[in-house]
Write a protein that holds these residues in place. Sequence first.
Motif, PDB file in Angstrom:
ATOM      1  N   VAL A 198       0.796  -1.236   0.000  1.00  0.00           N
ATOM      2  CA  VAL A 198       0.000   0.000   0.000  1.00  0.00           C
ATOM      3  C   VAL A 198       0.829   1.286   0.000  1.00  0.00           C
ATOM      4  CG1 VAL A 198      -2.006  -1.085   1.092  1.00  0.00           C
ATOM      5  CG2 VAL A 198      -0.309   0.052   2.535  1.00  0.00           C
ATOM      6  N   ARG A 199       2.125   1.168   0.199  1.00  0.00           N
ATOM      7  CA  ARG A 199       2.902   2.409   0.231  1.00  0.00           C
ATOM      8  C   ARG A 199       4.345   2.217  -0.241  1.00  0.00           C
ATOM      9  NH1 ARG A 199       1.869   2.412   5.697  1.00  0.00           N
ATOM     10  NH2 ARG A 199       1.203   4.575   5.470  1.00  0.00           N
ATOM     11  N   THR A 200       4.993   3.333  -0.449  1.00  0.00           N
ATOM     12  CA  THR A 200       6.439   3.347  -0.640  1.00  0.00           C
ATOM     13  C   THR A 200       7.047   3.051   0.727  1.00  0.00           C
ATOM     14  OG1 THR A 200       6.302   4.939  -2.421  1.00  0.00           O
ATOM     15  CG2 THR A 200       8.386   4.862  -1.197  1.00  0.00           C
ATOM     16  N   THR A 201       7.888   2.036   0.788  1.00  0.00           N
ATOM     17  CA  THR A 201       8.469   1.690   2.097  1.00  0.00           C
ATOM     18  C   THR A 201       9.799   2.417   2.291  1.00  0.00           C
ATOM     19  OG1 THR A 201       9.448  -0.245   1.058  1.00  0.00           O
ATOM     20  CG2 THR A 201       7.399  -0.594   2.306  1.00  0.00           C
ATOM     21  N   THR A 202      10.133   2.631   3.549  1.00  0.00           N
ATOM     22  CA  THR A 202      11.359   3.335   3.917  1.00  0.00           C
ATOM     23  C   THR A 202      12.196   2.391   4.766  1.00  0.00           C
ATOM     24  OG1 THR A 202      10.066   5.371   4.069  1.00  0.00           O
ATOM     25  CG2 THR A 202      12.238   5.382   5.149  1.00  0.00           C
ATOM     26  N   ALA A 203      13.388   2.065   4.322  1.00  0.00           N
ATOM     27  CA  ALA A 203      14.234   1.176   5.137  1.00  0.00           C
ATOM     28  C   ALA A 203      15.591   1.834   5.373  1.00  0.00           C
ATOM     29  CB  ALA A 203      14.425  -0.159   4.432  1.00  0.00           C
ATOM     30  N   LEU A 204      15.931   2.017   6.652  1.00  0.00           N
ATOM     31  CA  LEU A 204      17.252   2.571   6.982  1.00  0.00           C
ATOM     32  C   LEU A 204      18.213   1.389   6.951  1.00  0.00           C
ATOM     33  CD1 LEU A 204      16.228   4.693  10.128  1.00  0.00           C
ATOM     34  CD2 LEU A 204      15.929   5.223   7.700  1.00  0.00           C
ATOM     35  N   THR A 205      19.195   1.443   6.068  1.00  0.00           N
ATOM     36  CA  THR A 205      19.999   0.238   5.862  1.00  0.00           C
ATOM     37  C   THR A 205      21.484   0.375   6.225  1.00  0.00           C
ATOM     38  OG1 THR A 205      20.109   0.900   3.551  1.00  0.00           O
ATOM     39  CG2 THR A 205      18.528  -0.826   4.100  1.00  0.00           C
ATOM     40  N   MET A 206      22.026   1.613   6.244  1.00  0.00           N
ATOM     41  CA  MET A 206      23.442   1.767   6.616  1.00  0.00           C
ATOM     42  C   MET A 206      23.609   3.053   7.410  1.00  0.00           C
ATOM     43  SD  MET A 206      24.949   0.659   2.964  1.00  0.00           S
ATOM     44  CE  MET A 206      26.705   0.630   3.140  1.00  0.00           C
ATOM     45  N   PHE A 207      24.559   3.027   8.345  1.00  0.00           N
ATOM     46  CA  PHE A 207      24.789   4.204   9.186  1.00  0.00           C
ATOM     47  C   PHE A 207      26.267   4.229   9.552  1.00  0.00           C
ATOM     48  CE2 PHE A 207      24.355   7.219  12.554  1.00  0.00           C
ATOM     49  CZ  PHE A 207      23.169   7.903  12.295  1.00  0.00           C
ATOM     50  N   ASN A 208      26.955   5.289   9.207  1.00  0.00           N
ATOM     51  CA  ASN A 208      28.395   5.343   9.474  1.00  0.00           C
ATOM     52  C   ASN A 208      28.811   6.710   9.998  1.00  0.00           C
ATOM     53  OD1 ASN A 208      29.324   2.754   8.469  1.00  0.00           O
ATOM     54  ND2 ASN A 208      28.638   3.526   6.483  1.00  0.00           N
ATOM     55  N   ALA A 209      29.605   6.682  11.093  1.00  0.00           N
ATOM     56  CA  ALA A 209      30.202   7.927  11.572  1.00  0.00           C
ATOM     57  C   ALA A 209      31.197   7.593  12.668  1.00  0.00           C
ATOM     58  CB  ALA A 209      29.141   8.869  12.137  1.00  0.00           C
ATOM     59  N   GLY A 210      32.216   8.424  12.756  1.00  0.00           N
ATOM     60  CA  GLY A 210      33.137   8.319  13.881  1.00  0.00           C
ATOM     61  C   GLY A 210      34.219   7.279  13.714  1.00  0.00           C
ATOM     62  N   VAL A 211      35.391   7.614  14.343  1.00  0.00           N
ATOM     63  CA  VAL A 211      36.521   6.678  14.290  1.00  0.00           C
ATOM     64  C   VAL A 211      37.078   6.399  15.685  1.00  0.00           C
ATOM     65  CG1 VAL A 211      37.277   7.151  11.916  1.00  0.00           C
ATOM     66  CG2 VAL A 211      38.073   8.620  13.787  1.00  0.00           C
ATOM     67  N   LYS A 212      36.737   7.266  16.650  1.00  0.00           N
ATOM     68  CA  LYS A 212      37.323   7.103  17.978  1.00  0.00           C
ATOM     69  C   LYS A 212      36.372   7.686  19.013  1.00  0.00           C
ATOM     70  CE  LYS A 212      41.897   7.443  20.144  1.00  0.00           C
ATOM     71  NZ  LYS A 212      41.363   7.628  21.482  1.00  0.00           N
ATOM     72  N   VAL A 213      36.386   7.094  20.189  1.00  0.00           N
ATOM     73  CA  VAL A 213      35.374   7.445  21.186  1.00  0.00           C
ATOM     74  C   VAL A 213      35.503   8.876  21.713  1.00  0.00           C
ATOM     75  CG1 VAL A 213      36.552   6.576  23.271  1.00  0.00           C
ATOM     76  CG2 VAL A 213      34.050   6.459  23.123  1.00  0.00           C
TER      77      VAL A 213
END
Length: 504
Positions: free
Chosen positions: A336-351
């Motif tokens: 019934v709709r266009t679906t939205t899927a969050l598939t990748m997330f990247n940021a940061g190298v050190k705490v």
Amino acid sequence: MARWYVCGLALAAAELLLIFATVFSAKGLRGKEFQGASRIPSQFSEEERVAMKEALKGAIRIPTVSFSHEKSNTTALAEFGEYIHKVFPTVFSTNFIQHEVVEQYSHLFTVQGSDPSLQPYMLLAHFDVVPAPEEGWEVPPFSGLERDGFIHGRGTLDNKNSVMAILQALELLLIRNYIPQRSFFIALGHDEEVSGTRGALKISELLQARGIQVAFLVDECSFIFDGFIPNLKKPCAMVSVTEKGALDLLLQVNMTPGHSSAPPKETSIGILAAAVSRLENTPMPNMFGSGPLKMTLEQLANEFPFPTNIVLKNLWLFRPLVSRLMERNYITNTLVRTTTALTMFNAGVKVNVIPPVAQASVNFRIHPAQTVHEVLELVKNIVADDRVQLHVLRAFDPLPISPSDDKALGYQLLRQTIQSIFPEVDIVAPGICIANTDSRHYTNITAGIYHFNPVYLQPQDFSSIHGINEKISVQAYETQVKFIFELIQNADTYTGPVPHVHEL
Ligand SMILES: CCCCCCCCCCCCCCCC(=O)N[C@@H](Cc1ccccc1)C(=O)O
Ligand SMILES: [Zn+2]
Ligand SMILES: [Zn+2]
């Protein structure tokens, strides 16, 4: 005495004719007198049944994995070409079948029918597979092991089953001296799982350069669904008549980096996280009522118990209710709709470092009643933050809706073949392919794109596609071969819709 003599002569003549027909038709004699003379029953000997399942197992054992555009197992792709040559010798040696290798690994077969007045059709499948790390599998994914009546492994449903079943059905028909009347193409892609731009797209360009238009094509992505639709107890053969579009977006936020001991009020991660969270929490509009789904539900109405049947028959009144019910279930929601899927997330190298850049990828599957442009506008409004850059990685609109009326040859042929091979299936309805397939590359050569795999699919099988423990029962695979064996013959004998008989 004289009667016996005449009878004996007639028999000898008939025998001679049969030998003549057998000898010449195997190599492609195209005389009208032999065309489609009789129907070949889809019955296979014990030996043939063993050979066909062993052939599928062998195909599963070749790890034709597509990892990305740049990375695929080319050794395995080449080996697959040699393998089909070995297990389907008649397909490769018949003089009315032309075989071409396209872009090194994909295959195009042109089966020249005896009646050039019939418009050709096309069967599609792909033999590359998604990766299958061994964890969680009951048997190793590339072992092709048979256990409890099932052949296990990556590709048994997506989509080596179709590749092998198409060639197997053709091989068996040729062995029985069948000469098709209607020409057809078999296009086997090697990179569907990473876009199809090297396989299917190139095959399509080749056919376009030859001026070829096909009446219809049949590809993967739809099944006989069993247990997918709440309250629908019966299986439903869904022949998908459109395919959703897709939009892959990269969202990026750039901020000043720094020491985490003195953080700014907002960081790239926080801004991006809020943006993707808004996208996830703001579903695209419910498009129920536009596209083929309304037609599907109206056809299904009688199969539901009371009161659902009444509700579905009166969508003019119950549309808001049905559209809300559809979105409650994660599978019917896709329709019934266009679906939205969050598939990748990247940021940061050190705490202890505030990162300068945060990136996220979002995969939208576009409803047939929307366009890429409309979805992008909606996304901009939902994100509503200029600091979030939107980069389009890949985008294409949904496929046009293929006809499913009485005159639609492809749809009617599939319907007819479903009814004969699966007499227990009462429901054949048009559907929507919710994923993407090679067939989108063929829109220039046909207006009839149909998705149907003649295999039962239950919700647990759905999660095995691209997941773990993908398998097909030996019996289901045999039935798939039988289906294609019948479909090819039906394409030669189809005489159009049976007129409706109106009761007086
Ligand atoms: C009423 C019941 C509705 C049930 C819906 C269940 C649908 C089952 C669908 C099974 C899908 C099998 C075909 C999958 C094809 C596939 O995986 N395509 C891939 C193609 C692709 C590759 C790279 C990048 C983007 C896209 C995909 O769509 O992700
Ligand atoms: Zn597939
Ligand atoms: Zn797939």
